[in-house]
Design a protein around this motif. Sequence first.
Motif, PDB file in Angstrom:
ATOM      1  N   LEU A 171       1.269   9.944   1.483  1.00 46.58           N
ATOM      2  CA  LEU A 171       2.269   9.268   0.649  1.00 46.58           C
ATOM      3  C   LEU A 171       2.232   9.714  -0.808  1.00 46.58           C
ATOM      4  O   LEU A 171       3.249   9.655  -1.503  1.00 46.58           O
ATOM      5  CB  LEU A 171       2.072   7.747   0.740  1.00 46.58           C
ATOM      6  CG  LEU A 171       2.259   7.146   2.143  1.00 46.58           C
ATOM      7  CD1 LEU A 171       1.982   5.648   2.120  1.00 46.58           C
ATOM      8  CD2 LEU A 171       3.655   7.425   2.685  1.00 46.58           C
ATOM      9  N   ALA A 172       1.077  10.161  -1.295  1.00 50.01           N
ATOM     10  CA  ALA A 172       0.994  10.643  -2.676  1.00 50.01           C
ATOM     11  C   ALA A 172       1.229  12.137  -2.781  1.00 50.01           C
ATOM     12  O   ALA A 172       1.458  12.660  -3.874  1.00 50.01           O
ATOM     13  CB  ALA A 172      -0.372  10.304  -3.273  1.00 50.01           C
ATOM     14  N   ALA A 173       1.177  12.845  -1.667  1.00 50.10           N
ATOM     15  CA  ALA A 173       1.227  14.311  -1.691  1.00 50.10           C
ATOM     16  C   ALA A 173       2.616  14.873  -1.460  1.00 50.10           C
ATOM     17  O   ALA A 173       2.940  15.964  -1.923  1.00 50.10           O
ATOM     18  CB  ALA A 173       0.280  14.873  -0.624  1.00 50.10           C
ATOM     19  N   MET A 174       3.456  14.143  -0.751  1.00 52.65           N
ATOM     20  CA  MET A 174       4.662  14.763  -0.196  1.00 52.65           C
ATOM     21  C   MET A 174       5.677  15.226  -1.238  1.00 52.65           C
ATOM     22  O   MET A 174       6.485  16.101  -0.959  1.00 52.65           O
ATOM     23  CB  MET A 174       5.318  13.825   0.821  1.00 52.65           C
ATOM     24  CG  MET A 174       5.703  12.471   0.304  1.00 52.65           C
ATOM     25  SD  MET A 174       6.508  11.465   1.603  1.00 52.65           S
ATOM     26  CE  MET A 174       5.248  11.372   2.862  1.00 52.65           C
ATOM     27  N   SER A 175       5.628  14.680  -2.440  1.00 54.12           N
ATOM     28  CA  SER A 175       6.571  15.113  -3.474  1.00 54.12           C
ATOM     29  C   SER A 175       6.133  16.374  -4.206  1.00 54.12           C
ATOM     30  O   SER A 175       6.853  16.845  -5.089  1.00 54.12           O
ATOM     31  CB  SER A 175       6.774  13.994  -4.506  1.00 54.12           C
ATOM     32  OG  SER A 175       7.470  12.910  -3.948  1.00 54.12           O
TER      33      SER A 175
ATOM     34  N   LEU B   4       9.111   5.760   3.612  1.00 57.69           N
ATOM     35  CA  LEU B   4       7.833   5.646   4.312  1.00 57.69           C
ATOM     36  C   LEU B   4       6.888   4.700   3.573  1.00 57.69           C
ATOM     37  O   LEU B   4       6.193   3.873   4.195  1.00 57.69           O
ATOM     38  CB  LEU B   4       7.204   7.026   4.458  1.00 57.69           C
ATOM     39  CG  LEU B   4       7.966   8.012   5.358  1.00 57.69           C
ATOM     40  CD1 LEU B   4       7.320   9.390   5.307  1.00 57.69           C
ATOM     41  CD2 LEU B   4       8.042   7.504   6.795  1.00 57.69           C
ATOM     42  N   SER B   5       6.851   4.788   2.258  1.00 54.92           N
ATOM     43  CA  SER B   5       5.988   3.892   1.474  1.00 54.92           C
ATOM     44  C   SER B   5       6.407   2.437   1.666  1.00 54.92           C
ATOM     45  O   SER B   5       5.551   1.533   1.724  1.00 54.92           O
ATOM     46  CB  SER B   5       6.052   4.269  -0.005  1.00 54.92           C
ATOM     47  OG  SER B   5       5.616   5.599  -0.217  1.00 54.92           O
ATOM     48  N   TYR B   6       7.691   2.211   1.776  1.00 52.46           N
ATOM     49  CA  TYR B   6       8.240   0.870   2.004  1.00 52.46           C
ATOM     50  C   TYR B   6       7.683   0.263   3.290  1.00 52.46           C
ATOM     51  O   TYR B   6       7.356  -0.929   3.337  1.00 52.46           O
ATOM     52  CB  TYR B   6       9.757   1.013   2.025  1.00 52.46           C
ATOM     53  CG  TYR B   6      10.577  -0.091   2.625  1.00 52.46           C
ATOM     54  CD1 TYR B   6      10.928  -1.221   1.881  1.00 52.46           C
ATOM     55  CD2 TYR B   6      11.071   0.026   3.921  1.00 52.46           C
ATOM     56  CE1 TYR B   6      11.731  -2.206   2.428  1.00 52.46           C
ATOM     57  CE2 TYR B   6      11.887  -0.944   4.475  1.00 52.46           C
ATOM     58  CZ  TYR B   6      12.201  -2.065   3.725  1.00 52.46           C
ATOM     59  OH  TYR B   6      13.010  -3.035   4.267  1.00 52.46           O
ATOM     60  N   LEU B   7       7.535   1.055   4.334  1.00 49.42           N
ATOM     61  CA  LEU B   7       6.945   0.560   5.575  1.00 49.42           C
ATOM     62  C   LEU B   7       5.460   0.234   5.384  1.00 49.42           C
ATOM     63  O   LEU B   7       4.969  -0.808   5.827  1.00 49.42           O
ATOM     64  CB  LEU B   7       7.110   1.591   6.692  1.00 49.42           C
ATOM     65  CG  LEU B   7       8.530   1.820   7.201  1.00 49.42           C
ATOM     66  CD1 LEU B   7       8.550   2.957   8.220  1.00 49.42           C
ATOM     67  CD2 LEU B   7       9.119   0.554   7.801  1.00 49.42           C
ATOM     68  N   PHE B   8       4.736   1.122   4.704  1.00 40.79           N
ATOM     69  CA  PHE B   8       3.304   0.931   4.488  1.00 40.79           C
ATOM     70  C   PHE B   8       3.038  -0.335   3.674  1.00 40.79           C
ATOM     71  O   PHE B   8       2.138  -1.127   3.997  1.00 40.79           O
ATOM     72  CB  PHE B   8       2.734   2.156   3.776  1.00 40.79           C
ATOM     73  CG  PHE B   8       1.237   2.192   3.686  1.00 40.79           C
ATOM     74  CD1 PHE B   8       0.482   2.811   4.668  1.00 40.79           C
ATOM     75  CD2 PHE B   8       0.565   1.614   2.616  1.00 40.79           C
ATOM     76  CE1 PHE B   8      -0.908   2.849   4.591  1.00 40.79           C
ATOM     77  CE2 PHE B   8      -0.813   1.651   2.523  1.00 40.79           C
ATOM     78  CZ  PHE B   8      -1.555   2.267   3.516  1.00 40.79           C
ATOM     79  N   VAL B   9       3.828  -0.552   2.627  1.00 39.26           N
ATOM     80  CA  VAL B   9       3.593  -1.666   1.708  1.00 39.26           C
ATOM     81  C   VAL B   9       3.864  -3.016   2.373  1.00 39.26           C
ATOM     82  O   VAL B   9       3.305  -4.038   1.957  1.00 39.26           O
ATOM     83  CB  VAL B   9       4.440  -1.498   0.426  1.00 39.26           C
ATOM     84  CG1 VAL B   9       4.367  -2.726  -0.470  1.00 39.26           C
ATOM     85  CG2 VAL B   9       3.971  -0.276  -0.349  1.00 39.26           C
ATOM     86  N   GLN B  10       4.659  -3.038   3.406  1.00 39.06           N
ATOM     87  CA  GLN B  10       4.886  -4.306   4.103  1.00 39.06           C
ATOM     88  C   GLN B  10       3.580  -4.868   4.660  1.00 39.06           C
ATOM     89  O   GLN B  10       3.475  -6.069   4.900  1.00 39.06           O
ATOM     90  CB  GLN B  10       5.912  -4.113   5.212  1.00 39.06           C
ATOM     91  CG  GLN B  10       7.320  -3.904   4.676  1.00 39.06           C
ATOM     92  CD  GLN B  10       8.334  -3.666   5.764  1.00 39.06           C
ATOM     93  OE1 GLN B  10       8.357  -4.372   6.773  1.00 39.06           O
ATOM     94  NE2 GLN B  10       9.179  -2.669   5.576  1.00 39.06           N
TER      95      GLN B  10
END
Length: 570
Positions: free
Chosen positions: A87-91, A111-117
């Motif tokens: 999540l921190a690498a893909m950009s 994708l981060s939105y799913l993880f943060v849930q």
Amino acid sequence: MNYADRDPALRPLLDQMLSAEDRDRIEPVLEELGAVAADEVDRLAALADANPPVLRQYAPDGTRIDEVDFHPAYRRLCELGFGRFGLAAMSHHPGVHGWPTRTPHVVKYALSYLFVQAEFGLACPISMTDSAARVLRLFDPETFAAEIAALSATEMPELATGAMFMTEKQAGTDIAQTATEATDRGDHWTLRGQKWFASNVTAEVILTLARVPGQGEGTRGLGMFLVPRHRPDGSRNAIRVDRLKDKLGARSMASGEVTLEDAYARPVGDLGRGFLQMAEMLNVSRLSNAMRAAAIMRRAVREAVDHTRQREVFGQPLFDQPLMRATLLPLMLDAEAALGLVIEAADRLDAADAGDPQAQRLVRVLTPLAKHTVCKQARRVTGEAMEIRGGNGYIEDWVNPRLLRDAHLGSIWEGSSNVIALDVLRCLRRERAHRTLVEEYAGRLAALDQPATKPATADLIARLEHLGERGDALVAAEAATAQARIATYADDLCRAVMAALLLEQASREIAAGRGHRKLLLAHTYLHQLVAPVPDPPALAHLGAIADGGTVDAEGAAAAYDAIAAMGAAR
């Protein structure tokens, strides 16, 4: 349970925003992450929240070490967030999840939105690591190539996490009061001062601001520096962790008070533009805050829906009872509108990074607007969802207390709501950002070609134009008047943009053959803005709103007719 499958809005939005190739690439990752977030990440998050980090300042022999011990659950969360899902690498480099280029921001935030849930606390280190790599890439890529590679690694032994140490006791909101002093030592600099709120306190790569001798007062006197956890010779840098913060939320992640005791540092980019460079990191972090708030809202709404469907009171499921349906509906609307705004801002960030000047102007104002409004909405939505669960909602055995605690943090860090509102005011004064928004979204609404959207389109365009006039008056007003009014105006402007996006999304869904569910939402959201309806027709379609089912054209049209009827009655 799969968070991606249970979200009625996410996949349709990605269908609209991504190319066919990128949409195909993200689907298996959505499926995998949605399942892992709902299972392993959720279990680990509960453990990490209940077992917060512990500071060890000294080794048994009395040596100062300033190390933080994390529960194994947090370590495993790091492996999933930073490693498995990148999540921190893909950009920052190609190859993550098979992307031939750097992954679009839309994909990262989805994708981060799913993880943060499931896990909110780790999202802060992930966001700051991502943002630190971005700042170094933008302002000093050759000097810090090794650090950028470490910040964007997906193998845990190679990973360095990032942090932004800005806040000082006297210099939270007023960064110009930063007192940390920088001293030029020839081949490096040293920093001396205290940072009062340092999240991800164990980061290997720290970006901070310090006062550069002879550079002037205020923010002009501040340079940006990279402070590594270890000096080039491998020794521990002079970073003293005085204590960890006992936070209300985000308890899995370590935040602390730090003293820099002539800490080894290297300047980043142009020392005369340190504050402006840090503002880039701050702005993308604020967008991440809005994403996290949207994620918490979605989790809270899903918990409320699931509870009311299985909980029977007086012989009938709560979900079927009129007052509960009226309570749930606005929560669903706010969660879906927030996601649409976050995905729109991420898409505009992609365009801005590609050099689009209109997108750059939009991102500059959309980010603080989203941070201001969506984070406040998350506090209300999580509170209502807690109450819906009743006494159990107040008990730590359930997720609701954690969601509520974390939601309140979104409105505070990276600038409290008032600070963000004043940033919106600066955008209005310096760049006439309100007119940029009106031009963009009124123009896009006017271009919609679905007959079913036309009545609401006209109403929304008129509302946007009125907000443009209000913005003109705000800019022309005396400073005290403008400051007193800007928070309300920012919310009104943001909600109008969200309404416009819902209507645009509805037009696209109709064209794609997905039915009129989104149009029903757009019409009902418009109720909240212009003519609140006490018994909105959308209540009859609450199941479809919750689950993503189909709604016919007549049902969506009835929701708009209710607005017209209320207007006529008034």
